[in-house]
Design a protein around this motif. Structure first.
Motif, PDB file in Angstrom:
ATOM      1  N   GLU A   1     -30.261  14.400   2.862  1.00  0.00           N
ATOM      2  CA  GLU A   1     -28.917  14.157   3.382  1.00  0.00           C
ATOM      3  C   GLU A   1     -27.899  14.065   2.249  1.00  0.00           C
ATOM      4  OE1 GLU A   1     -28.664  10.823   5.981  1.00  0.00           O
ATOM      5  OE2 GLU A   1     -30.198  11.550   7.357  1.00  0.00           O
TER       6      GLU A   1
ATOM      7  N   THR B   1     -27.385   6.384   2.339  1.00  0.00           N
ATOM      8  CA  THR B   1     -28.637   6.913   2.873  1.00  0.00           C
ATOM      9  C   THR B   1     -29.779   6.670   1.889  1.00  0.00           C
ATOM     10  OG1 THR B   1     -29.741   8.908   3.694  1.00  0.00           O
ATOM     11  CG2 THR B   1     -28.200   9.213   1.894  1.00  0.00           C
ATOM     12  N   HIS B   2     -31.004   6.647   2.412  1.00  0.00           N
ATOM     13  CA  HIS B   2     -32.185   6.641   1.547  1.00  0.00           C
ATOM     14  C   HIS B   2     -32.845   8.013   1.573  1.00  0.00           C
ATOM     15  CE1 HIS B   2     -33.945   5.989   5.559  1.00  0.00           C
ATOM     16  NE2 HIS B   2     -35.013   6.574   5.074  1.00  0.00           N
ATOM     17  N   ASP B   3     -32.224   8.958   2.295  1.00  0.00           N
ATOM     18  CA  ASP B   3     -32.765  10.297   2.464  1.00  0.00           C
ATOM     19  C   ASP B   3     -32.112  11.249   1.462  1.00  0.00           C
ATOM     20  OD1 ASP B   3     -33.046  13.040   3.420  1.00  0.00           O
ATOM     21  OD2 ASP B   3     -33.843  12.185   5.270  1.00  0.00           O
TER      22      ASP B   3
ATOM     23  N   ASP C   1     -22.992   4.186   7.358  1.00  0.00           N
ATOM     24  CA  ASP C   1     -24.233   3.499   6.978  1.00  0.00           C
ATOM     25  C   ASP C   1     -25.428   4.135   7.695  1.00  0.00           C
ATOM     26  OD1 ASP C   1     -26.118   1.760   6.033  1.00  0.00           O
ATOM     27  OD2 ASP C   1     -25.461   0.055   7.220  1.00  0.00           O
ATOM     28  N   GLU C   2     -26.066   5.099   7.036  1.00  0.00           N
ATOM     29  CA  GLU C   2     -27.219   5.815   7.586  1.00  0.00           C
ATOM     30  C   GLU C   2     -26.962   6.251   9.036  1.00  0.00           C
ATOM     31  OE1 GLU C   2     -30.892   5.381   6.095  1.00  0.00           O
ATOM     32  OE2 GLU C   2     -30.538   3.700   4.786  1.00  0.00           O
TER      33      GLU C   2
ATOM     34  N   ALA D   1     -29.839   8.305  11.013  1.00  0.00           N
ATOM     35  CA  ALA D   1     -31.229   7.865  10.912  1.00  0.00           C
ATOM     36  C   ALA D   1     -31.976   7.935  12.241  1.00  0.00           C
ATOM     37  CB  ALA D   1     -31.286   6.443  10.360  1.00  0.00           C
TER      38      ALA D   1
ATOM     39  N   SER E   1     -35.008   1.689   0.079  1.00  0.00           N
ATOM     40  CA  SER E   1     -34.717   0.534   0.931  1.00  0.00           C
ATOM     41  C   SER E   1     -34.712  -0.735   0.091  1.00  0.00           C
ATOM     42  CB  SER E   1     -35.772   0.423   2.036  1.00  0.00           C
ATOM     43  OG  SER E   1     -35.729   1.559   2.878  1.00  0.00           O
TER      44      SER E   1
ATOM     45  N   GLN F   1     -25.490   2.430  11.589  1.00  0.00           N
ATOM     46  CA  GLN F   1     -26.693   3.170  11.960  1.00  0.00           C
ATOM     47  C   GLN F   1     -26.952   3.090  13.463  1.00  0.00           C
ATOM     48  OE1 GLN F   1     -30.110   2.178   9.564  1.00  0.00           O
ATOM     49  NE2 GLN F   1     -31.547   2.910  11.090  1.00  0.00           N
TER      50      GLN F   1
ATOM     51  N   THR G   1     -26.473  -0.730   1.230  1.00  0.00           N
ATOM     52  CA  THR G   1     -25.768  -1.176   2.430  1.00  0.00           C
ATOM     53  C   THR G   1     -24.915  -2.397   2.127  1.00  0.00           C
ATOM     54  OG1 THR G   1     -27.380  -0.252   3.979  1.00  0.00           O
ATOM     55  CG2 THR G   1     -26.062  -2.090   4.771  1.00  0.00           C
TER      56      THR G   1
END
Length: 364
Positions: free
Chosen positions: A197, A192-194, A159-160, A163, A39, A83, A44
């Protein structure tokens, strides 16, 4: 027409601080590309620059051979799924999906035909007259995707988008996204920050660091198996980092680790930052380590330790080991059998083994 994306020396500031720092990136046409990072790393913002929602301080953005840096949003042939999905709450499913076609003032029969076709493709034709508040999270996500794709953009930015979904639904939607992209052949850019994924969906991926720079670019397997830095090794997956001094670079190389000994390593290709006596960090993934209470032959490296804790994950079991110098290592063992022959418990003395080929030296 599906087109590639190219970024040249792209820089973006927010409040005087650089959130994107001289990014160069090429995303091939028809690729499922993931931007992965913590994050606040600027991923983004990078997506919003590509979509035209923000302006860069410097650098250029190309869609195919066309410079779109200064083009307004509606001229870019790029759509985005946020998101929050950003569905119109006062419009039903049909009108949400049909919105961009209605703005273009296409004939009503053509709008109806195209909307019904895409609703069937997304398995939401039974909800055609429902409003967003009457839909589940997964249904809302499908509507948002259908709305973004119906006018056949060259690029789809995501964008995510998953989430807000629970884990099981997220897993299912990831597979649906892969199949959708494969069918459409549209260029997808997925933020993503995952890590799960990104590793699941991407043909290629870029890892962004806290400085708004691309730390590593490659396929998911390349980045997971061969991280270039401690940041990437720790961020993508779980790893053990050990530090030592590099010796015998030209033949039979090893890492001398204080208080633990010499450990063989494999150097497939010598690089400029590798030299005799240099300080070096190595990454060793927990699943690359074999754990046993008995001595075992035919491994390049071995260590002894004590089991401090055990975490059962279902598919695997995580053993946390304390070495003689109080260094902590993690080991993952696949749960292949209901009743394994060797039971390992708290406070057991264990041997840890790994092959030299499973060690990755970190450049940064």
């Amino acid at each position: 027409m599906v087109r590639s994306i190219k970024l040249e020396m792209l820089t973006k500031k927010i409040g005087g601080s650089k959130v994107i720092n001289k990014v160069n990136l090429h995303i091939p046409s028809g690729e499922f590309f993931a931007l992965l990072g913590p994050s606040g790393c600027g991923k983004t913002s990078l997506l919003r620059l590509i979509g035209g929602f923000e302006k860069a301080e410097s650098g250029r953005i190309y869609l195919g051979n066309s410079d779109i840096t200064d083009l307004p949003i509606h001229e870019r042939s790029i759509n985005i799924v946020f998101q929050s999905y950003a569905l119109f709450p006062h419009l039903n499913v049909f009108d949400n999906v049909a919105y961009s076609l209605a703005v273009q003032k296409l004939p009503k029969h053509e709008i109806e035909e195209r909307v019904l076709k895409i609703l069937k493709a997304f398995h939401i034709e039974d909800h055609i007259f429902k409003y967003p508040s009457q839909l589940s999270g997964g249904q809302q996500q499908r509507v948002a995707l259908a709305r973004a794709i119906i006018n056949e953009p060259d690029v789809l930015l995501l964008d995510e988008p998953l989430a807000a979904l629970d884990f099981k639904l997220r897993e299912k939607m990831l597979i649906e996204l892969i199949e959708l992209q494969d069918k459409l052949k549209t260029t997808f850019v997925y933020v993503t920050h995952d890590q799960f994924e990104a590793l699941t969906v991407a043909d290629h991926m870029a890892i962004m660091n806290h400085s708004g720079e691309i730390e590593q670019l490659g396929t998911p397997k390349e980045i997971y198996e061969f991280p270039v830095s401690t940041f990437v090794a720790k961020f993508v997956g779980t790893t053990n980092i050990l530090q030592g001094t590099l010796h015998n670079v030209e033949s039979d190389p090893y890492l001398q680790i204080p208080n633990l000994g010499k450990f063989q390593i494999y150097i497939p290709q010598k690089k400029g930052w590798m030299f005799e006596g240099c300080d070096m960090s190595m990454s060793l993934r927990p699943e690359k380590i074999y754990i046993s209470k008995k001595p075992v032959k035919n491994f390049s490296n071995t260590l002894n330790g004590t089991v401090s804790s055990i975490v059962y994950h279902g598919r695997s079991t995580q053993y946390n080991i304390i070495l003689k110098d109080q260094t902590k290592l993690q080991v993952f063992e696949q749960n292949e059998e209901h009743f394994p022959q060797e039971h390992i418990d708290y406070d057991d003395e264990v041997y840890l083994y790994w092959q030299k080929e499973n060690v990755v030296l970190l450049e940064k």
